[in-house]
Design a protein around this motif. Structure first.
Motif, PDB file in Angstrom:
ATOM      1  N   ASN A  52       0.834  -1.192   0.000  1.00 17.49           N
ATOM      2  CA  ASN A  52       0.000   0.000   0.000  1.00 17.49           C
ATOM      3  C   ASN A  52       0.882   1.261   0.000  1.00 17.49           C
ATOM      4  OD1 ASN A  52       0.864  -0.026   2.705  1.00 17.49           O
ATOM      5  ND2 ASN A  52      -1.039   0.939   3.377  1.00 17.49           N
ATOM      6  N   TRP A  53       0.265   2.411  -0.011  1.00 15.27           N
ATOM      7  CA  TRP A  53       1.005   3.661  -0.208  1.00 15.27           C
ATOM      8  C   TRP A  53       2.031   3.910   0.890  1.00 15.27           C
ATOM      9  CZ3 TRP A  53       1.057   7.583   3.343  1.00 15.27           C
ATOM     10  CH2 TRP A  53       0.112   7.488   4.381  1.00 15.27           C
ATOM     11  N   SER A  54       1.726   3.490   2.097  1.00 11.28           N
ATOM     12  CA  SER A  54       2.619   3.773   3.218  1.00 11.28           C
ATOM     13  C   SER A  54       3.670   2.694   3.427  1.00 11.28           C
ATOM     14  CB  SER A  54       1.810   3.920   4.496  1.00 11.28           C
ATOM     15  OG  SER A  54       1.240   2.667   4.865  1.00 11.28           O
ATOM     16  N   GLY A  55       3.441   1.528   2.838  1.00 10.32           N
ATOM     17  CA  GLY A  55       4.353   0.410   3.052  1.00 10.32           C
ATOM     18  C   GLY A  55       4.000  -0.461   4.234  1.00 10.32           C
ATOM     19  N   VAL A  56       2.945  -0.118   4.930  1.00 11.27           N
ATOM     20  CA  VAL A  56       2.562  -0.874   6.131  1.00 11.27           C
ATOM     21  C   VAL A  56       1.935  -2.219   5.761  1.00 11.27           C
ATOM     22  CG1 VAL A  56       0.996  -0.896   8.104  1.00 11.27           C
ATOM     23  CG2 VAL A  56       2.300   1.171   7.565  1.00 11.27           C
ATOM     24  N   ASN A  57       1.146  -2.217   4.708  1.00  3.61           N
ATOM     25  CA  ASN A  57       0.415  -3.435   4.326  1.00  3.61           C
ATOM     26  C   ASN A  57       0.962  -4.038   3.049  1.00  3.61           C
ATOM     27  OD1 ASN A  57      -1.549  -3.268   6.469  1.00  3.61           O
ATOM     28  ND2 ASN A  57      -2.404  -1.530   5.364  1.00  3.61           N
ATOM     29  N   THR A  58       1.189  -5.346   3.084  1.00  6.43           N
ATOM     30  CA  THR A  58       1.713  -6.071   1.929  1.00  6.43           C
ATOM     31  C   THR A  58       0.896  -7.342   1.694  1.00  6.43           C
ATOM     32  OG1 THR A  58       3.310  -7.242   3.321  1.00  6.43           O
ATOM     33  CG2 THR A  58       4.071  -5.217   2.252  1.00  6.43           C
ATOM     34  N   CYS A  96       6.831  -3.971 -12.698  1.00  8.13           N
ATOM     35  CA  CYS A  96       6.385  -3.090 -11.632  1.00  8.13           C
ATOM     36  C   CYS A  96       5.117  -2.385 -12.122  1.00  8.13           C
ATOM     37  CB  CYS A  96       7.512  -2.091 -11.359  1.00  8.13           C
ATOM     38  SG  CYS A  96       7.121  -0.802 -10.189  1.00  8.13           S
ATOM     39  N   ALA A  97       4.148  -2.200 -11.232  1.00 12.06           N
ATOM     40  CA  ALA A  97       2.891  -1.572 -11.605  1.00 12.06           C
ATOM     41  C   ALA A  97       2.409  -0.646 -10.499  1.00 12.06           C
ATOM     42  CB  ALA A  97       1.834  -2.629 -11.896  1.00 12.06           C
ATOM     43  N   ALA A  98       1.632   0.359 -10.903  1.00 17.14           N
ATOM     44  CA  ALA A  98       1.143   1.351  -9.946  1.00 17.14           C
ATOM     45  C   ALA A  98      -0.332   1.623 -10.174  1.00 17.14           C
ATOM     46  CB  ALA A  98       1.939   2.653 -10.071  1.00 17.14           C
ATOM     47  N   THR A  99      -1.018   1.923  -9.074  1.00 19.25           N
ATOM     48  CA  THR A  99      -2.410   2.325  -9.159  1.00 19.25           C
ATOM     49  C   THR A  99      -2.728   3.343  -8.074  1.00 19.25           C
ATOM     50  OG1 THR A  99      -4.716   1.589  -9.124  1.00 19.25           O
ATOM     51  CG2 THR A  99      -3.201   0.411  -7.692  1.00 19.25           C
ATOM     52  N   ARG A 100      -3.608   4.262  -8.387  1.00 17.06           N
ATOM     53  CA  ARG A 100      -4.117   5.175  -7.357  1.00 17.06           C
ATOM     54  C   ARG A 100      -5.430   4.652  -6.803  1.00 17.06           C
ATOM     55  NH1 ARG A 100      -3.663  11.485  -8.483  1.00 17.06           N
ATOM     56  NH2 ARG A 100      -4.485  11.372  -6.375  1.00 17.06           N
ATOM     57  N   GLY A 101      -5.860   3.514  -7.354  1.00 18.52           N
ATOM     58  CA  GLY A 101      -7.079   2.909  -6.867  1.00 18.52           C
ATOM     59  C   GLY A 101      -6.791   1.890  -5.782  1.00 18.52           C
ATOM     60  N   LEU A 102      -7.718   0.984  -5.621  1.00 18.29           N
ATOM     61  CA  LEU A 102      -7.577  -0.042  -4.595  1.00 18.29           C
ATOM     62  C   LEU A 102      -6.554  -1.088  -5.039  1.00 18.29           C
ATOM     63  CD1 LEU A 102     -11.319  -0.590  -3.632  1.00 18.29           C
ATOM     64  CD2 LEU A 102      -9.598   0.761  -2.418  1.00 18.29           C
ATOM     65  N   ALA A 109      -6.276  -3.737 -12.575  1.00 19.10           N
ATOM     66  CA  ALA A 109      -6.460  -2.643 -11.611  1.00 19.10           C
ATOM     67  C   ALA A 109      -5.332  -1.625 -11.654  1.00 19.10           C
ATOM     68  CB  ALA A 109      -6.579  -3.217 -10.211  1.00 19.10           C
ATOM     69  N   TYR A 110      -4.257  -1.949 -12.353  1.00 11.28           N
ATOM     70  CA  TYR A 110      -3.070  -1.105 -12.351  1.00 11.28           C
ATOM     71  C   TYR A 110      -2.975  -0.327 -13.653  1.00 11.28           C
ATOM     72  CZ  TYR A 110      -1.985  -3.600  -8.146  1.00 11.28           C
ATOM     73  OH  TYR A 110      -2.053  -4.119  -6.876  1.00 11.28           O
ATOM     74  N   ASN A 111      -2.783   0.972 -13.514  1.00 11.38           N
ATOM     75  CA  ASN A 111      -2.825   1.867 -14.658  1.00 11.38           C
ATOM     76  C   ASN A 111      -1.460   2.079 -15.313  1.00 11.38           C
ATOM     77  OD1 ASN A 111      -4.590   3.243 -12.197  1.00 11.38           O
ATOM     78  ND2 ASN A 111      -5.711   2.918 -14.101  1.00 11.38           N
ATOM     79  N   TYR A 112      -0.401   1.904 -14.515  1.00 13.96           N
ATOM     80  CA  TYR A 112       0.931   2.247 -15.001  1.00 13.96           C
ATOM     81  C   TYR A 112       1.849   1.044 -14.834  1.00 13.96           C
ATOM     82  CZ  TYR A 112      -1.186   6.789 -14.381  1.00 13.96           C
ATOM     83  OH  TYR A 112      -2.048   7.854 -14.443  1.00 13.96           O
TER      84      TYR A 112
END
Length: 123
Positions: A52-58, A96-102, A109-112
């Protein structure tokens, strides 16, 4: 829009380790959830791990759980994939992939996406 570039792939022997890196640019990195996927020849792209964005959840695919660790450094706009005890079935192009969604296990689900880095595990 974020631009992703993977590095760190290569040829490694069975049981060896590799650390993949993904450098992000062009966006606010800490707004993105990140993931690693892989695709072997003749197979569909499959989920490996996400963070997740903070790195807390994997989250991890069952096939790599206990052998792989995903992490991120938001100060460096980077996400990493530490892979240990590598097996021949880990051979694939890793993306590697990125999303601003869930966060999702689905590639849709990944846009980039980055261009990928080849990992080959050989005896």
């Amino acid at each position: 829009q974020v631009h992703l570039v993977e590095s760190g792939g290569g040829l490694v022997q069975i049981g060896g380790s590799l650390r993949l890196s993904c450098a992000a640019s062009g966006g606010t990195f800490n707004r993105y959830a990140m993931a690693w996927f892989r695709q072997a020849p003749g197979k569909e792209r499959e989920f490996v791990a996400s963070i997740n964005w903070s790195g807390v959840n994997t989250w991890y695919a069952d096939s790599v759980k206990g052998r792989v660790t995903i992490s991120r450094d938001n100060s460096k706009n980077a996400v990493y994939l530490q892979m240990n005890s590598l097996k021949p079935e880990d051979t694939a192009v890793y993306y590697c992939a990125a999303t601003r969604g869930l966060i999702s296990y689905s590639a849709e689900a990944y846009n980039y996406w980055g261009q990928g880095t080849q990992v080959t595990v050989s005896s």
